[in-house]
Motif scaffolding. Structure first.
Motif, PDB file in Angstrom:
ATOM      1  N   GLN A   1     -29.880  28.941  22.127  1.00 28.00           N
ATOM      2  CA  GLN A   1     -28.724  30.140  22.622  1.00 28.00           C
ATOM      3  C   GLN A   1     -28.299  30.013  24.006  1.00 28.00           C
ATOM      4  O   GLN A   1     -26.991  30.047  24.090  1.00 28.00           O
TER       5      GLN A   1
ATOM      6  N   TYR B   1     -30.968  35.797  16.339  1.00 28.19           N
ATOM      7  CA  TYR B   1     -29.893  34.662  15.792  1.00 28.19           C
ATOM      8  C   TYR B   1     -29.336  35.123  14.587  1.00 28.19           C
ATOM      9  O   TYR B   1     -28.063  34.855  14.239  1.00 28.19           O
TER      10      TYR B   1
ATOM     11  N   LEU C   1     -27.022  27.990  15.744  1.00 27.52           N
ATOM     12  CA  LEU C   1     -27.453  29.350  15.431  1.00 27.52           C
ATOM     13  C   LEU C   1     -28.489  29.482  14.315  1.00 27.52           C
ATOM     14  O   LEU C   1     -29.734  30.134  14.614  1.00 27.52           O
TER      15      LEU C   1
END
Length: 512
Positions: A316, A383, A475
């Motif tokens: 991330q 996520y 992601l």
């Protein structure tokens, strides 16, 4: 009578009344400072060690606002100025296990001091840099500081009352996320409205404050090497060579070409040195890292989960900032400046610090295994949240808060799992090795996420930029890594049953 298969605690760990290993004791041969000494209250010790962790972690992201400007500042091509980032990573990877082993031999406090001094020197070198060589040298010297985090965690075990170790370790672990989140906007603001040289000098001053705090507030725990104990210089050299080759391969593989001669040669050298290091460690009477301890189920599973969590955390960090900064004209970028982007990420770092005491309570009630699994699942949920909310800065901030909260839970539990399964005299080395494997996870994430985004691009004028499909894949990959970490953590051994006396188990060690 408890089953002999119920735990993987290493030999030499004293048992609590409930049959579980204690974690609040000093190493053998150490003299423990009274934890209730009013001159050095536990809260002050935790605060100053957490500050060292924040500064050490923040130094990694300090240079991020300058990356695009480094070719102009240093008068060198972009592919060469990238070494200003890589040098810190390499120095950190090599120094952390060495600092951990020396901390076990001579005491953790002197090694924390020894780690902060080069941090100050390196920052001053960077501030005075007039070209690439001096900047890279300064960044490499700065990289020697990352040992303060595992050393600080080990020191907390030695100087605090047992009932406070769990919450203190969680706070120290959270300092890694807070440091990165706070340092980025601070560095971006100084770089945008002031001088980049001042940015390094400010952090040098902060490191000096932390150094004074350690000298004044952190009690010494006297330690002398045991008879026959020596530092494994050959093992350190072999491990350093393995890490240097492996990390350069991961860092430069995409630029050099994964099928190129340099990459293949580095891969072969990494494998060869790694095998030689393992053989040498098994034969050494006083190894840098005791592989028999690392091979116990509890330590091995924790380290594997740590690699996956390091990957998930860093995925991330590579994805969200780009989404925030890409131009709106791409159709998925949010057009934020460097400073704005950094400010959107601050709540994530603060969330780690807020969640850490909650994680400590969960660990005290249910054990660090439960906390680690829960943290990994929270990261995966973050996520999942990021996928539908990636179209707004507020949505991305919310996802980062959830992911960071999960990381805070997991990272607070990991050191307790390690300390509950290793002999007391190997605490710093084991924690340092865990810090190292987490950095391996971040390095792998950098290569994988970079490859994904480079492979899914679209043209924007003269430049190729990642597509939204590429970001979505990253992601998903980050969430999958977190789910896999939760599954691996579920393989941790079950705790021993408490004895009929009903005496409480040692805090933070039950593996429910």
């Amino acid at each position: 009578m408890p089953s002999p298969q119920a735990t993987d605690a290493a030999p030499g760990i004293p048992a609590a009344p409930g049959g579980l290993p204690e974690i609040g004791l000093p190493p053998r041969g150490a003299t423990r400072t009274r934890p209730r000494d009013r001159r050095r209250p536990p809260a002050a010790i935790v605060a100053v060690l957490a500050l060292t962790g924040i500064i050490a972690a923040g130094m990694q992201t300090l240079i991020v606002p300058l990356i695009g400007q480094l070719p102009v500042i240093l008068g060198s091509p972009a592919d060469e100025t990238a070494w200003a980032v890589t040098a810190t990573l390499l120095a950190s990877a090599v120094s952390v296990p060495v600092a951990g082993r020396l901390g076990d031999m001579y005491g953790t406090r002197p090694l924390i001091v020894a780690s902060l001094v080069p941090l100050i020197i390196g920052s001053v070198l960077c501030a005075l840099a007039g070209g690439l060589p001096m900047m890279v040298a300064g960044r490499a010297v700065q990289g020697l500081r990352m040992g303060v985090i595992p050393l600080g965690i080990s020191l907390l075990r030695q100087v605090l009352p047992r009932e406070r170790v769990g919450s203190a370790v969680a706070t120290m672990s959270a300092s890694m996320g807070v440091g990165g989140a706070v340092a980025l906007p601070l560095a971006a603001g100084i770089a945008e409205f002031g001088s980049w040289r001042a940015m390094f000098l400010v952090f040098a001053a902060l490191a000096a404050v932390a150094l004074v705090g350690v000298l004044v507030l952190v009690p010494p725990v006297r330690r002398a090497p045991r008879p026959g104990e020596r530092f494994d210089a050959l093992g350190a050299a072999l491990l350093a060579g393995t890490l240097l080759c492996g990390l350069v391969l991961v860092s430069k593989g995409a630029a050099w070409g994964w099928t190129g001669e340099r990459v293949i040669g580095l891969g072969a050298m990494t494998a060869l040195l790694g095998v030689l290091w393992a053989i040498q460690q098994l034969r050494s009477a006083s190894p840098l890292v005791r592989l028999s301890t690392l091979g116990t189920r509890q330590v091995a599973v924790t380290n594997i989960a740590s690699v996956l969590l390091g990957f998930a955390m860093y995925a991330q960090s590579l994805t969200v900032p780009q989404l925030l900064q890409l131009p709106v004209s791409t159709g998925h970028g949010l057009g934020q400046s460097m400073l704005q982007m950094a400010l959107w990420l601050v709540p994530g770092g603060l969330a780690m610090m807020i969640v850490s005491p909650l994680g400590a309570r969960l660990t005290a009630a249910r054990g660090p295994k439960t906390t680690l699994v829960s943290g990994a699942l929270v990261v995966a949920a973050g996520y999942g949240l990021a996928l539908p909310l990636a179209g707004s800065a507020v949505g991305l901030m919310a996802a980062v808060i959830v992911i960071s909260s999960g990381v805070g839970l997991a990272y607070g539990a990991i050191p307790l799992l390690i300390m509950g399964a290793v002999p007391e005299q190997e605490t710093a080395a084991a924690n340092a090795f865990n810090t190292l494997v987490r950095s391996v996870g971040t390095s792998i994430a950098s290569a994988v996420i970079g490859a994904v985004l480079a492979g899914l691009t679209t043209q924007l004028g003269d430049h190729a930029v990642p597509t939204m499909a590429g970001f979505s894949v990253t992601l998903i990959v980050g969430g999958a890594a977190a789910l896999l970490a939760a599954a691996v953590a579920g393989l941790l051994p079950r705790p021993r049953r408490r004895r009929a006396t009903g005496a409480p188990a040692a805090p933070g060690i039950s593996l429910r």
